[in-house]
Motif scaffolding. Sequence first.
Motif, short mmCIF file in Angstrom:
data_model
loop_
_atom_site.label_atom_id
_atom_site.label_comp_id
_atom_site.label_asym_id
_atom_site.label_seq_id
_atom_site.Cartn_x
_atom_site.Cartn_y
_atom_site.Cartn_z
N ALA A 17 0.83 -1.20 0.00
CA ALA A 17 0.00 0.00 0.00
C ALA A 17 0.86 1.24 0.00
O ALA A 17 1.98 1.25 0.53
N ALA A 18 0.32 2.32 -0.60
CA ALA A 18 0.93 3.64 -0.51
C ALA A 18 0.49 4.26 0.80
O ALA A 18 -0.70 4.47 1.03
N VAL A 19 1.45 4.54 1.69
CA VAL A 19 1.14 5.01 3.04
C VAL A 19 1.57 6.47 3.18
O VAL A 19 2.74 6.81 2.97
N PHE A 20 0.61 7.31 3.53
CA PHE A 20 0.88 8.72 3.81
C PHE A 20 1.55 8.81 5.17
O PHE A 20 1.04 8.30 6.18
N PHE A 27 5.03 10.09 1.22
CA PHE A 27 4.47 8.75 1.30
C PHE A 27 5.53 7.75 0.87
O PHE A 27 6.55 8.10 0.27
N ARG A 28 5.26 6.49 1.15
CA ARG A 28 6.08 5.42 0.59
C ARG A 28 5.22 4.18 0.46
O ARG A 28 4.19 4.03 1.16
N VAL A 29 5.61 3.30 -0.44
CA VAL A 29 4.92 2.02 -0.61
C VAL A 29 5.49 1.05 0.41
O VAL A 29 6.71 0.85 0.50
N GLU A 30 4.60 0.47 1.21
CA GLU A 30 5.02 -0.40 2.30
C GLU A 30 4.36 -1.78 2.19
O GLU A 30 3.29 -1.93 1.58
N LEU A 388 1.68 0.75 -8.74
CA LEU A 388 1.75 1.41 -7.44
C LEU A 388 3.08 2.12 -7.23
O LEU A 388 3.15 3.16 -6.57
N ASP A 389 4.12 1.58 -7.84
CA ASP A 389 5.45 2.20 -7.68
C ASP A 389 5.65 3.42 -8.59
O ASP A 389 6.72 4.04 -8.55
N ASP A 390 4.64 3.75 -9.38
CA ASP A 390 4.72 4.90 -10.29
C ASP A 390 3.96 6.11 -9.76
O ASP A 390 3.71 7.07 -10.50
N LEU A 391 3.60 6.09 -8.49
CA LEU A 391 2.76 7.16 -7.95
C LEU A 391 3.48 8.50 -7.89
O LEU A 391 2.86 9.54 -8.14
N ALA A 392 4.76 8.51 -7.57
CA ALA A 392 5.46 9.79 -7.43
C ALA A 392 5.39 10.61 -8.71
O ALA A 392 5.01 11.80 -8.67
#
Length: 414
Positions: A17-20, A27-30, A388-392
């Motif tokens: 999940a992307a966590v704020f 945020f980061r994906v955890e 999900l890893d392309d959110l930034a």
Amino acid sequence: MSGGRTSVRDGRIPVRAAVFLGAAAGFRVEELLLDPPGPGEVLVRMLASGVCHSDLHVLDGDWERPAPVAMGHEGAGIVEELGPRVGSRFGGPRVGARPGDPAPGDPTMEARPGDPATGGPAAGDLVVLAWTAPCGACPACARGEGFLCADPRGGGHRRAAADVRLRRPDGTPVGVYSGIGTMATHQVVAAEAAIPVDPALPAAEAALLGCAVTTGVGAATRTAGVRAGETVVVIGLGGVGLSAVMGAVLAGAARVVAVDRVAAKLELARTLGATDAVLAGDGTATRAAVLRLLPGGADHALEAIGLAATVELALDVVRPGGTVTLVGMTPEGVRAGVDVYAFVERGIRLLGSNYGSAIPAEVFPELARHAVAGRLPVGRLIEERIGLDDLAPAFEALRRGDGARRVVVFDPPA
């Protein structure tokens, strides 16, 4: 569409999940662990999540929100498991429905896939997640205004100890944004927040019904009440503004004037049915350009950006007796100026539109049917499908105003 069965570890489901982490930390994906659904809840394997400007407001600190929370509030997925007592929660009228709406089982309602009259979610259903799942008991719900519910299911971003279902491996609780946290591979949500829709609708398009499409279409058709033959100006052509264009077209508006600073968005609006396009400049020039197209002003102006300057522009481009509907969300504390004398003298109506004045259980299936039938070309809103890893970079594109909607598409389970 339901894919394989989700893996389970010690009774919990591994989740990415992307966590704020807070406005200063981003945020980061955890890798997290998700509890099974409790009473009145369902487990959803997420298929797609939209990337909305509201998410950016949170990231950039425009809106104060708690941390850590799993991000996202616009998504669709497959129901994998029902918690205890889910079926018993759907025996009466739709939660938050307006008085006089047909109840489940009413013989006047034609049963169709995803029709709210068929009851709550079942395992294997394609569902759209609602960021407001009305409680059915507060004064707003009693008035048929569930979109203003004071105590929605899963409220408080599921931060209360009894509501926490998502944790880090060390046991640290992680909240869930708006009770649904769609930027995760799986999520446990209140059953009322999981609205079944027609499975013929592609998941990436279904996800957009959860926020942008419902908010924009509903602002035109439900809040503003655009009628056939009227004229409409839509200011701002993000996912919500483009959906407002579709809503005005669906309502039968005679002229739909789209306004934005980006030429590509104006061209997209034309493909969705806008009759005219104005490339925005400064406020004075933009106002003049709109009024050249609609001398005397529009019947309706819908502001879908969330800026004080464009709110004031909307008030300037409606006719006497016209209606301005505010849809775009500003940073907290922003105020816009109103010439009160002119406002009263011209008899203008000013409305705020929350979630398109929609009851999700009622509206999501309706919009899905329109989309499947081709009356709402939702797929044209999708600028790019990402991981999900392309959110930034997706958030950076939002900051630049680049494109319409980017959608996170999750890989099916192995």
